[in-house]
Design an enzyme around this catalytic site. Structure first.
Site, short mmCIF file in Angstrom:
data_model
loop_
_atom_site.label_atom_id
_atom_site.label_comp_id
_atom_site.label_asym_id
_atom_site.label_seq_id
_atom_site.Cartn_x
_atom_site.Cartn_y
_atom_site.Cartn_z
N LYS A 1 0.84 -1.21 0.00
CA LYS A 1 0.00 0.00 0.00
C LYS A 1 0.87 1.25 0.00
O LYS A 1 0.64 2.18 -0.76
CB LYS A 1 -0.91 -0.01 1.24
CG LYS A 1 -1.58 1.31 1.51
CD LYS A 1 -2.40 1.28 2.78
CE LYS A 1 -1.66 1.62 4.03
NZ LYS A 1 -1.24 3.02 4.20
N ASN A 2 1.89 1.28 0.86
CA ASN A 2 2.69 2.50 1.00
C ASN A 2 3.61 2.76 -0.19
O ASN A 2 4.23 3.82 -0.27
CB ASN A 2 3.50 2.46 2.30
CG ASN A 2 2.63 2.72 3.51
OD1 ASN A 2 1.44 2.98 3.37
ND2 ASN A 2 3.22 2.63 4.69
N CYS B 1 -5.38 13.35 13.53
CA CYS B 1 -5.18 11.97 13.14
C CYS B 1 -5.16 11.12 14.40
O CYS B 1 -4.66 11.56 15.43
CB CYS B 1 -3.86 11.85 12.41
SG CYS B 1 -3.34 10.18 12.16
N ARG C 1 0.80 14.46 13.73
CA ARG C 1 1.26 14.19 12.37
C ARG C 1 1.16 15.40 11.44
O ARG C 1 0.39 15.42 10.47
CB ARG C 1 0.49 13.01 11.76
CG ARG C 1 0.81 11.71 12.43
CD ARG C 1 0.12 10.57 11.78
NE ARG C 1 0.89 9.95 10.72
CZ ARG C 1 0.49 8.89 10.03
NH1 ARG C 1 -0.66 8.35 10.25
NH2 ARG C 1 1.26 8.39 9.10
N ASP D 1 5.07 0.57 12.07
CA ASP D 1 3.87 -0.10 11.56
C ASP D 1 3.77 -1.56 11.99
O ASP D 1 2.78 -2.22 11.69
CB ASP D 1 3.82 -0.01 10.02
CG ASP D 1 3.46 1.39 9.54
OD1 ASP D 1 3.09 2.23 10.38
OD2 ASP D 1 3.54 1.66 8.33
N ARG E 1 -8.51 -0.61 4.93
CA ARG E 1 -7.66 0.42 4.31
C ARG E 1 -6.35 -0.18 3.81
O ARG E 1 -5.76 0.34 2.86
CB ARG E 1 -7.32 1.53 5.34
CG ARG E 1 -8.47 2.47 5.62
CD ARG E 1 -8.00 3.57 6.53
NE ARG E 1 -6.71 4.05 6.07
CZ ARG E 1 -5.76 4.57 6.85
NH1 ARG E 1 -5.98 4.72 8.14
NH2 ARG E 1 -4.63 4.97 6.35
C1 UD1 Z 1 4.61 6.91 6.48
C2 UD1 Z 1 3.78 5.67 6.27
C3 UD1 Z 1 3.25 5.15 7.61
C4 UD1 Z 1 4.39 4.95 8.59
C5 UD1 Z 1 5.26 6.21 8.69
C6 UD1 Z 1 6.51 5.99 9.51
C7 UD1 Z 1 2.88 6.03 4.05
C8 UD1 Z 1 1.69 6.34 3.22
N1 UD1 Z 1 2.68 6.02 5.37
O1 UD1 Z 1 3.75 7.91 7.02
O2 UD1 Z 1 2.59 3.91 7.37
O3 UD1 Z 1 3.86 4.68 9.88
O4 UD1 Z 1 5.67 6.62 7.37
O5 UD1 Z 1 7.25 4.95 9.00
O6 UD1 Z 1 3.95 5.77 3.54
N2 UD1 Z 1 6.53 14.74 10.77
C9 UD1 Z 1 6.55 16.07 11.07
N3 UD1 Z 1 6.31 16.98 10.07
C10 UD1 Z 1 6.06 16.58 8.78
C11 UD1 Z 1 6.07 15.22 8.48
C12 UD1 Z 1 6.30 14.30 9.51
O7 UD1 Z 1 6.75 16.46 12.22
O8 UD1 Z 1 5.88 17.46 7.92
C13 UD1 Z 1 6.77 13.74 11.84
C14 UD1 Z 1 5.55 12.84 12.10
O9 UD1 Z 1 4.63 13.44 12.97
C15 UD1 Z 1 6.23 11.61 12.70
C16 UD1 Z 1 7.54 11.53 11.92
O10 UD1 Z 1 7.76 12.84 11.40
O11 UD1 Z 1 6.50 11.82 14.05
C17 UD1 Z 1 7.57 10.54 10.80
O12 UD1 Z 1 6.43 10.70 9.99
P1 UD1 Z 1 6.42 10.40 8.43
O13 UD1 Z 1 7.58 9.54 8.04
O14 UD1 Z 1 6.22 11.66 7.68
O15 UD1 Z 1 5.09 9.52 8.28
P2 UD1 Z 1 4.19 9.45 7.01
O16 UD1 Z 1 5.02 9.71 5.80
O17 UD1 Z 1 2.94 10.23 7.22
#
Ligand code: UD1
Length: 422
Positions: free
Chosen positions: A22-23, A117, A122, A308, A400
């Site tokens: 999915k990711n 969320c 997030r 995850d 999902r």
């Molecule tokens: C992706 C995965 C999700 C997985 C996560 C961490 C997808 C669609 N989803 O989510 O399944 O759990 O990686 O491996 O690929 N953060 C910020 N600011 C930002 C972006 C992120 O502070 O602009 C923080 C988040 O709150 C979190 C950390 O960075 O604490 C990592 O998040 P991130 O890697 O961005 O997660 P996703 O990409 O949303």
């Protein structure tokens, strides 16, 4: 609304085919916005998140044809609309993945802020800052990220303060069409990010450092890419979840069509607990343990132990001898499965972001509620070992991300039924 009824199951046995990730599918789908030609995507998981994103791309003007459940033909040449509205984005945070490609291709877009969320704040601030660094002007208006880059995006030096998976993917897609070179320092190295790099590279973009935390991308200066057909890589989290289903029932099961080295941290942890493996090129056989030992786990970015998989290992810890410790380091509030597992009789104490699980508690089936995608899979695993019946409500969370969940579990011998709420 459907719910799942799981009856305490005997040992599992047999084989299970792992679906596409999915990711990986999500950024692959949004990357097709950068393509000048239509293309086929194979091994696309038929899960709700993928269908939500296909719906969003359809609203933007893309056309797709499903020529079987897991294969599509997609053509984004007719895309004219550049607004990703709240009603879709609120269903799936990963809709933010249209930001980079839309901005790069059209020079403007509006994407609803994902909002609250279940697993913590997030934010998407790192995505926004990176786009600004590449020359975009961004304001937040009425809950929307309103982005403009009238003279196109320019290559920039992006240093992420935190490793972000979708943030890295957004910058990769934006940089692919930008003018000049973009460097990403502290980039995510997840296999899904690597696959996106490879796809963009096949489409003609030069990318140096693939698989490392420093990427250098040379953009096409606005020219759309010559993208080729794509096969989505196997879902390492789905695979890890089935390994945990085998482990929690101490069974011998075989996973097929996966990439075993993507699961290295998970395999090592299961070995530490007491399980054995036969590792093939694209298959993995789990061998039962003589005794399940308590373990310690800390989540971190790839290649370390994935967040995850945290909830599934918490369920597994309930079967281990002694006290296991599980530390969540990526997301705040990613312990919502704890109270539901406690309803089944689990002995878990929470201190901040560390959960201590005492194994061996007597588990009894109950009604429980799914709260997010991976938390729900922990409940399914617990249902396999709890006495009697466990009813898991709100399973749209599971739908999902898990394709044919109950069919796959049933084929392994689990007693699972999908029923309709009265
Ligand atoms: C992706 C995965 C999700 C997985 C996560 C961490 C997808 C669609 N989803 O989510 O399944 O759990 O990686 O491996 O690929 N953060 C910020 N600011 C930002 C972006 C992120 O502070 O602009 C923080 C988040 O709150 C979190 C950390 O960075 O604490 C990592 O998040 P991130 O890697 O961005 O997660 P996703 O990409 O949303």
């Amino acid at each position: 609304m459907d719910f799942l009824r799981i009856t305490q199951s005997p040992k599992l046995q047999g084989e299970v085919q792992i679906s596409g990730a999915k990711n990986s599918a999500l950024p692959i789908l949004t990357s097709t916005l950068l393509s000048k030609n239509p293309l086929k995507i194979h091994n696309l998981p038929n899960v709700a998140d993928v269908n939500t994103l296909l719906k969003l791309l359809g609203i933007l003007g893309a056309e797709h044809e499903k020529f079987s459940a897991n294969h599509i033909y997609i053509d984004t040449s007719g895309v004219k609309e550049t607004k990703a509205t709240y009603d879709i984005v609120r269903k799936m945070r990963a809709s933010i993945l249209v930001l980079g490609p839309l901005l790069a291709r059209f020079g403007h877009c509006e994407v609803s802020l994902p909002g609250g969320c279940a697993i913590g704040a997030r934010p998407v601030d790192l995505h926004i800052k990176a786009m600004e660094k590449m020359g975009a002007e961004i304001v937040i208006e009425n809950g929307y990220i309103v982005a403009k880059a009238p003279s196109g995006l320019k290559g920039a030096n992006i240093v992420f303060d935190k490793i972000t998976v979708t943030g890295t993917e957004n910058v990769l897609m934006a940089a692919a069409l930008a003018k000049g070179k973009t460097t990403i320092i502290n980039a995510a190295k997840e296999p899904e990010v690597v696959q996106l790099c490879e796809i963009l590279q096949e489409g003609g973009v030069q990318i140096v450092g693939i698989g490392s935390s420093e990427l250098e991308i040379t953009g096409s200066d606005g020219e759309l890419l010559d993208m080729k057909d794509i096969k989505v890589i196997a879902d390492r989290i789905e695979a890890g979840t089935y390994l945990c289903a085998g482990a929690i029932t101490n069974s011998c099961i075989t996973l097929k069509s996966l990439i075993p080295h993507h699961l290295q941290a998970v395999i090592e942890k299961l070995e530490e607990i007491g399980f054995g493996f036969e590792i093939g090129e694209d298959s993995l056989k789990l061998l039962p343990a003589k005794k399940l030992q308590a373990f310690e786990v800390r989540t971190a970015e790839y290649p370390a132990f994935p967040t995850d998989m945290q909830a599934q290992f918490m369920a597994l810890a309930m079967q281990c001898e002694g006290v296991s410790s599980i530390e969540e380091r990526l997301f705040e509030n990613r312990f919502m499965h704890v109270s539901e597992l406690q309803r089944l009789g689990a002995n878990i104490t929470l201190r901040g972001n560390i959960a201590s699980v005492s194994g061996g508690a007597e588990l009894k089936g109950a009604d429980v509620m799914a709260t997010d995608l991976r938390a729900s899979s922990a409940l399914v695993l617990a249902g396999l070992i709890a006495q009697g019946e466990t009813n898991i409500h709100r399973i749209y969370h599971l739908d999902r991300g898990y394709e044919k969940l109950e069919d796959k579990l049933i084929s392994l011998g689990a007693k699972v039924e999908r029923l309709r709420e009265e």
